[in-house]
Design a protein around this motif. Structure first.
Motif, PDB file in Angstrom:
ATOM      1  N   PRO A  43       0.797  -1.236   0.000  1.00  0.00           N
ATOM      2  CA  PRO A  43       0.000   0.000   0.000  1.00  0.00           C
ATOM      3  C   PRO A  43       0.826   1.281   0.000  1.00  0.00           C
ATOM      4  O   PRO A  43       0.327   2.321   0.434  1.00  0.00           O
ATOM      5  N   TYR A  44       2.056   1.259  -0.477  1.00  0.00           N
ATOM      6  CA  TYR A  44       2.911   2.451  -0.618  1.00  0.00           C
ATOM      7  C   TYR A  44       3.096   3.176   0.722  1.00  0.00           C
ATOM      8  O   TYR A  44       2.953   4.393   0.825  1.00  0.00           O
ATOM      9  N   THR A  45       3.396   2.403   1.752  1.00  0.00           N
ATOM     10  CA  THR A  45       3.578   2.967   3.090  1.00  0.00           C
ATOM     11  C   THR A  45       4.727   3.973   3.109  1.00  0.00           C
ATOM     12  O   THR A  45       5.792   3.718   2.541  1.00  0.00           O
ATOM     13  N   ALA A  46       4.507   5.118   3.757  1.00  0.00           N
ATOM     14  CA  ALA A  46       5.529   6.159   3.890  1.00  0.00           C
ATOM     15  C   ALA A  46       5.975   6.245   5.340  1.00  0.00           C
ATOM     16  O   ALA A  46       5.143   6.303   6.252  1.00  0.00           O
ATOM     17  N   ARG A  47       7.295   6.247   5.559  1.00  0.00           N
ATOM     18  CA  ARG A  47       7.859   6.329   6.907  1.00  0.00           C
ATOM     19  C   ARG A  47       8.807   7.514   6.981  1.00  0.00           C
ATOM     20  O   ARG A  47       9.501   7.821   6.020  1.00  0.00           O
ATOM     21  N   ILE A  48       8.861   8.146   8.129  1.00  0.00           N
ATOM     22  CA  ILE A  48       9.712   9.321   8.297  1.00  0.00           C
ATOM     23  C   ILE A  48      10.851   9.021   9.273  1.00  0.00           C
ATOM     24  O   ILE A  48      10.676   8.277  10.245  1.00  0.00           O
ATOM     25  N   TYR A  49      12.019   9.604   8.973  1.00  0.00           N
ATOM     26  CA  TYR A  49      13.218   9.439   9.789  1.00  0.00           C
ATOM     27  C   TYR A  49      13.858  10.811   9.974  1.00  0.00           C
ATOM     28  O   TYR A  49      13.887  11.616   9.037  1.00  0.00           O
ATOM     29  N   ALA A  50      14.396  11.059  11.135  1.00  0.00           N
ATOM     30  CA  ALA A  50      15.117  12.306  11.367  1.00  0.00           C
ATOM     31  C   ALA A  50      16.449  12.263  10.641  1.00  0.00           C
ATOM     32  O   ALA A  50      17.074  11.208  10.526  1.00  0.00           O
ATOM     33  N   ALA A  51      16.877  13.412  10.131  1.00  0.00           N
ATOM     34  CA  ALA A  51      18.166  13.609   9.452  1.00  0.00           C
ATOM     35  C   ALA A  51      18.138  13.078   8.029  1.00  0.00           C
ATOM     36  O   ALA A  51      17.414  12.142   7.704  1.00  0.00           O
ATOM     37  N   GLY A  52      18.960  13.726   7.191  1.00  0.00           N
ATOM     38  CA  GLY A  52      19.106  13.311   5.805  1.00  0.00           C
ATOM     39  C   GLY A  52      20.571  13.163   5.465  1.00  0.00           C
ATOM     40  O   GLY A  52      21.448  13.692   6.145  1.00  0.00           O
TER      41      GLY A  52
END
Length: 469
Positions: free
Chosen positions: A198-207
């Motif tokens: 289902p095209y899950t989006a996850r967020i993480y700190a820093a790039g």
């Protein structure tokens, strides 16, 4: 106090964390690796900057062919004063790339600090460096992940940043100019999207920076996890709030949490940049939901899913509501002149002669007039001629960013004191939603212009008078 965003902070962990990545174009592709030119774009979702929104228009390819977003805007509802240009815009659509650019943790090394620079010299190798002491660092190498796409967000204009975000000033608009210091990190966060349903989006700190590295210095908050891996927090942190009940008519604000470099969820620190982390929240995740808010310490982003945007009002609906409101021919109860909301195509320059104005304490709508001033209470304080309540007297502007609306209801309420108009449920939701400000303060704000809300409720029901004939 304004602090310079630290580019050297950030880093993810390992175990089941299978994300970060490199640059590439934000366009779509087929379910396999290669894009098919005749296929419709597969959109993961959209990011909207609160208090800095554009008027809409048709979606077009961005300057680099990476990102798409609404176009044709003018200075209205706190949009970017200089206009949307390439990766610097008020709204961003994340779409599947032609080729996966995600990465996932692979190998962890314990290394003496003098050897760190040598270990990180390979720009093709993504890695995260945790400095534990002057003589000891832990480096986590990442390997390609064909199942995910990565999108990076931050203040930097370097090529690896897909969405360039600047600070949004309280009261509307972006803080621009070389003299304005920023509290947003140059490499603030990254979003990893699964390339398959289902095209899950996850967020993480820093790039990752131009050298494909993330650094957590000796003073950064970092720690070993129970499974022997590493995790940490960025200097000013990346906060996320998931709304309760989804982003719909039944929504309620959720609880603000902090996201770590590895995507784990923690309670907030005592202050934004404190070195002591909060408590791990094991029953919550970094998966973005429709209506999730992402705060980068200087700008707040709203995440909308494709399904959520289908429920949101369209620009055509907003225009139809404007025309319907004007067709009712509301009148000033004192001057008896006919009032009309201006077309958004005219832009927000100065109120015209037919512009509706409102007393934000009571909600009575008038045309502009010069009487009722109470200078002892302030230059904008006026006394309503109908109910005698004294308060700000401001022009009304229809909110033009449809993605910020919870429902397609009629424009019946205005935020106080800025005068942006939207539906009742949209107004009440944002008036109850505290947005982070500074190191530990929270304020409810107008989503269209960023102005801090005032009064008992933060919004007011509009009271129009119909035509006498």
């Amino acid at each position: 106090m304004v602090l310079e965003g630290n580019p050297e902070v950030g880093s993810p962990r390992n175990s089941d964390l299978r994300h970060p990545g490199s640059q590439g174009s934000c366009v779509l592709s087929s379910p396999g690796e290669d894009a098919q030119p005749d296929q419709e774009p597969i959109k993961y979702g959209e990011l909207i900057v609160l208090g800095c929104c554009e008027e809409g228009g048709e979606e077009t390819e961005a300057q680099r062919g990476e990102v798409t977003g609404p176009r044709a805007h003018s200075c209205y509802n706190g949009c970017l004063a200089s206009g949307d240009k390439g990766r610097r815009r008020s709204r961003l659509a994340l779409s599947r790339r032609p080729h996966a650019n995600g990465v996932k943790p692979d190998v962890m090394h314990h290394i003496s600090t003098p050897l760190v620079s040598k270990a990180l010299s390979n720009r093709g190798q993504h890695s995260i460096s945790y400095t534990l002491s002057r003589s000891h660092s832990v480096i986590v190498e990442y390997t390609h992940d064909s199942d995910t796409d990565m999108f990076q967000i931050g203040r930097s204009t370097e090529n690896m940043i897909d969405f360039v975000v600047t600070d949004t000033s309280p009261g509307g608009g972006a803080a621009e100019g070389p003299s304005a210091q920023s509290t947003i990190s140059r490499y603030a966060c990254r979003i990893l999207c699964d390339r398959r349903p289902p095209y899950t989006a996850r967020i993480y700190a820093a790039g990752f920076d131009a050298s494909s590295n993330i650094f957590l210095g000796e003073r950064a908050a970092k720690w070993r996890t129970p499974d022997g891996l590493m995790d940490g927090l960025t200097t000013n942190g990346v906060l996320v709030m998931h709304p309760a009940g989804g982003f719909s008519e039944d929504s309620a604000p959720g609880v603000w949490r902090e996201i770590s470099v590895c995507g784990n969820v923690y309670t907030l620190r005592d202050s934004r940049s404190a070195q002591q982390r909060g408590k791990l929240v094991e029953n919550e995740s970094n998966v973005l939901q429709d209506g999730s808010l992402i705060d980068l310490c200087g700008a707040t982003l709203l995440w909308r899913t494709p399904a959520g945007l289908l429920r949101a009002p369209t620009l055509k609906q907003l225009e139809a509501q404007r025309q319907e409101a004007n067709a009712a021919r509301p009148q000033c109860p004192v001057g008896l002149s006919t009032l009309a909301f201006p077309s958004p195509a005219r832009g927000r320059t100065a109120p015209d002669k037919q512009q509706p104005w409102v007393y934000v304490r009571c909600g009575h709508v008038h045309g502009y007039h010069g009487w009722g001033c109470r200078r002892e209470r302030g230059p904008q304080e006026r006394e309503c001629p109908l109910c005698r309540l004294v308060g700000p007297y401001v022009p009304l502007w229809l909110g033009q960013e449809a993605g910020l609306c919870l429902d397609p209801g009629p424009p019946s309420h205005a935020f106080a004191p800025c005068g942006h108009v939207c539906s009742e449920k949209t107004a009440r939701y944002w008036a109850q939603t505290p947005l982070p400000h500074g190191t530990h303060a929270f304020h409810a704000a107008c989503p269209f212009c960023g102005a801090w809300l005032t009064g008992e409720h933060g919004c007011v029901r509009l009271i129009f008078q119909g035509p006498l004939d």
